[in-house]
Design a protein around this motif. Structure first.
Motif, PDB file in Angstrom:
ATOM      1  N   HIS A  27      -7.013  11.073   5.166  1.00 14.08           N
ATOM      2  CA  HIS A  27      -6.058  10.811   4.079  1.00 14.08           C
ATOM      3  C   HIS A  27      -4.795  10.126   4.619  1.00 14.08           C
ATOM      4  N   GLU A  28      -4.382  10.490   5.811  1.00 18.26           N
ATOM      5  CA  GLU A  28      -3.215   9.824   6.403  1.00 18.26           C
ATOM      6  C   GLU A  28      -3.526   8.353   6.703  1.00 18.26           C
ATOM      7  N   THR A  29      -4.718   8.094   7.200  1.00 17.14           N
ATOM      8  CA  THR A  29      -5.133   6.711   7.469  1.00 17.14           C
ATOM      9  C   THR A  29      -5.178   5.908   6.172  1.00 17.14           C
ATOM     10  N   ALA A  30      -5.765   6.492   5.135  1.00 19.04           N
ATOM     11  CA  ALA A  30      -5.850   5.807   3.836  1.00 19.04           C
ATOM     12  C   ALA A  30      -4.446   5.527   3.294  1.00 19.04           C
ATOM     13  N   ALA A  31      -3.522   6.452   3.519  1.00 24.05           N
ATOM     14  CA  ALA A  31      -2.138   6.244   3.068  1.00 24.05           C
ATOM     15  C   ALA A  31      -1.503   5.076   3.828  1.00 24.05           C
ATOM     16  N   ARG A  32      -1.733   5.011   5.130  1.00 28.84           N
ATOM     17  CA  ARG A  32      -1.144   3.917   5.924  1.00 28.84           C
ATOM     18  C   ARG A  32      -1.699   2.562   5.490  1.00 28.84           C
ATOM     19  N   THR A  33      -3.004   2.500   5.254  1.00 26.34           N
ATOM     20  CA  THR A  33      -3.607   1.243   4.786  1.00 26.34           C
ATOM     21  C   THR A  33      -3.015   0.849   3.434  1.00 26.34           C
ATOM     22  N   SER A  34      -2.925   1.802   2.520  1.00 20.91           N
ATOM     23  CA  SER A  34      -2.382   1.516   1.180  1.00 20.91           C
ATOM     24  C   SER A  34      -0.948   1.010   1.276  1.00 20.91           C
ATOM     25  N   ARG A  35      -0.172   1.606   2.164  1.00 16.91           N
ATOM     26  CA  ARG A  35       1.229   1.217   2.315  1.00 16.91           C
ATOM     27  C   ARG A  35       1.349  -0.219   2.848  1.00 16.91           C
ATOM     28  N   GLU A  36       0.473  -0.574   3.784  1.00 15.91           N
ATOM     29  CA  GLU A  36       0.464  -1.952   4.312  1.00 15.91           C
ATOM     30  C   GLU A  36       0.128  -2.951   3.215  1.00 15.91           C
ATOM     31  N   VAL A  37      -0.904  -2.638   2.441  1.00 18.31           N
ATOM     32  CA  VAL A  37      -1.367  -3.571   1.415  1.00 18.31           C
ATOM     33  C   VAL A  37      -0.346  -3.662   0.277  1.00 18.31           C
ATOM     34  N   PHE A  38       0.365  -2.578   0.037  1.00 16.83           N
ATOM     35  CA  PHE A  38       1.417  -2.574  -0.998  1.00 16.83           C
ATOM     36  C   PHE A  38       2.410  -3.709  -0.752  1.00 16.83           C
ATOM     37  N   LYS A  39       2.789  -3.900   0.518  1.00 15.58           N
ATOM     38  CA  LYS A  39       3.774  -4.934   0.860  1.00 15.58           C
ATOM     39  C   LYS A  39       3.268  -6.329   0.481  1.00 15.58           C
ATOM     40  N   VAL A  40       1.983  -6.553   0.707  1.00 18.08           N
ATOM     41  CA  VAL A  40       1.376  -7.853   0.371  1.00 18.08           C
ATOM     42  C   VAL A  40       1.396  -8.052  -1.148  1.00 18.08           C
ATOM     43  N   ALA A  41       1.036  -6.999  -1.880  1.00 14.87           N
ATOM     44  CA  ALA A  41       1.008  -7.075  -3.348  1.00 14.87           C
ATOM     45  C   ALA A  41       2.419  -7.251  -3.911  1.00 14.87           C
ATOM     46  N   GLU A  42       3.364  -6.537  -3.316  1.00 10.59           N
ATOM     47  CA  GLU A  42       4.751  -6.608  -3.785  1.00 10.59           C
ATOM     48  C   GLU A  42       5.317  -8.020  -3.590  1.00 10.59           C
ATOM     49  N   ALA A  43       5.023  -8.611  -2.436  1.00 12.89           N
ATOM     50  CA  ALA A  43       5.528  -9.957  -2.130  1.00 12.89           C
ATOM     51  C   ALA A  43       4.971 -10.992  -3.098  1.00 12.89           C
ATOM     52  N   ALA A  44       3.802 -10.705  -3.693  1.00 13.84           N
ATOM     53  CA  ALA A  44       3.174 -11.649  -4.629  1.00 13.84           C
ATOM     54  C   ALA A  44       3.465 -11.275  -6.083  1.00 13.84           C
ATOM     55  N   SER A  45       4.378 -10.336  -6.308  1.00  9.68           N
ATOM     56  CA  SER A  45       4.683  -9.840  -7.666  1.00  9.68           C
ATOM     57  C   SER A  45       3.435  -9.358  -8.397  1.00  9.68           C
ATOM     58  N   ASP A  46       2.534  -8.709  -7.655  1.00 11.80           N
ATOM     59  CA  ASP A  46       1.323  -8.148  -8.274  1.00 11.80           C
ATOM     60  C   ASP A  46       1.595  -6.680  -8.628  1.00 11.80           C
ATOM     61  N   GLN A  47       2.255  -6.490  -9.771  1.00 15.46           N
ATOM     62  CA  GLN A  47       2.675  -5.143 -10.162  1.00 15.46           C
ATOM     63  C   GLN A  47       1.483  -4.220 -10.396  1.00 15.46           C
ATOM     64  N   SER A  48       0.388  -4.772 -10.914  1.00 16.02           N
ATOM     65  CA  SER A  48      -0.785  -3.930 -11.209  1.00 16.02           C
ATOM     66  C   SER A  48      -1.344  -3.312  -9.934  1.00 16.02           C
ATOM     67  N   THR A  49      -1.457  -4.136  -8.882  1.00 12.31           N
ATOM     68  CA  THR A  49      -1.946  -3.602  -7.608  1.00 12.31           C
ATOM     69  C   THR A  49      -0.933  -2.621  -7.019  1.00 12.31           C
ATOM     70  N   CYS A  50       0.364  -2.949  -7.132  1.00  7.96           N
ATOM     71  CA  CYS A  50       1.401  -2.030  -6.639  1.00  7.96           C
ATOM     72  C   CYS A  50       1.294  -0.675  -7.331  1.00  7.96           C
ATOM     73  N   ASP A  51       1.067  -0.685  -8.647  1.00  5.37           N
ATOM     74  CA  ASP A  51       0.939   0.555  -9.416  1.00  5.37           C
ATOM     75  C   ASP A  51      -0.264   1.363  -8.931  1.00  5.37           C
ATOM     76  N   LEU A  52      -1.393   0.676  -8.758  1.00  5.89           N
ATOM     77  CA  LEU A  52      -2.603   1.350  -8.286  1.00  5.89           C
ATOM     78  C   LEU A  52      -2.375   1.949  -6.900  1.00  5.89           C
ATOM     79  N   LEU A  53      -1.753   1.174  -6.011  1.00  5.77           N
ATOM     80  CA  LEU A  53      -1.545   1.652  -4.634  1.00  5.77           C
ATOM     81  C   LEU A  53      -0.526   2.784  -4.585  1.00  5.77           C
ATOM     82  N   THR A  54       0.461   2.747  -5.465  1.00  5.49           N
ATOM     83  CA  THR A  54       1.428   3.847  -5.536  1.00  5.49           C
ATOM     84  C   THR A  54       0.715   5.149  -5.896  1.00  5.49           C
TER      85      THR A  54
END
Ligand SMILES: [Fe+2]
Length: 155
Positions: free
Chosen positions: A110-137
């Motif tokens: 679960h900690e690994t999955a959290a770290r991966t999600s947090r990394e990908v969140f940054k990519v989604a956020e930079a592209a204004s992909d709110q839907s992916t940000c919401d899912l990853l949150t």
């Protein structure tokens, strides 16, 4: 048909590649949790058998949401064990671990999955992909909370 949702094709590809890693982590963790549900033994059997069931059911729903977000971005979702093995940062467990080791392995998962999600969140956020940000949150909340609950069993 062209996809015109306000996120450039190269950004959609990049986000989908990240989400594929989240999917692979989640699927691997799903299988590991189900495996431990089947094979756990010892005095904590009842607690862990039921707790793992709740957790793998949650992950089974989650993988569908992540895969369908990848599709909505116009990219094919990975769906084979070979792809998941390549993409996942979570490794399979060998043999049948002792109950306490199962808990430890799931905390790490679960900690690994959290770290991966947090990394990908940054990519989604930079592209204004709110839907992916919401899912990853939401995925972050679940992984962090589940890691805490499992960790608490070891204290
Ligand atoms: Fe069962």
């Amino acid at each position: 048909m062209n996809i015109d949702i306000g996120i450039e094709a190269n950004k959609r590809q990049e986000i989908a590649a990240g989400l594929s890693r989240v999917l692979a982590d989640s699927y691997t963790l799903y299988l590991k949790t189900h495996n431990f549900h089947w094979n756990v033994t010892g005095p904590m059997f009842q607690t862990l058998h039921l707790m793992f069931e709740t957790q793998y059911n949650e992950l089974a729903v989650a993988v569908d949401l992540v895969a369908e977000r990848i599709r909505a971005l116009g990219v094919a979702a990975p769906g084979t064990y070979r792809q998941f093995l390549e993409l996942s940062a979570i490794k399979e467990a060998a043999g049948v671990p002792k109950a306490e080791d199962m808990i430890r392995l799931l905390v790490e998962g679960h900690e690994t999955a959290a770290r991966t999600s947090r990394e990908v969140f940054k990519v989604a956020e930079a592209a204004s992909d709110q839907s992916t940000c919401d899912l990853l949150t939401q995925r972050l909340q679940v992984h962090e909370k589940t890691a805490w609950m499992l960790r608490s069993l070891l204290e």
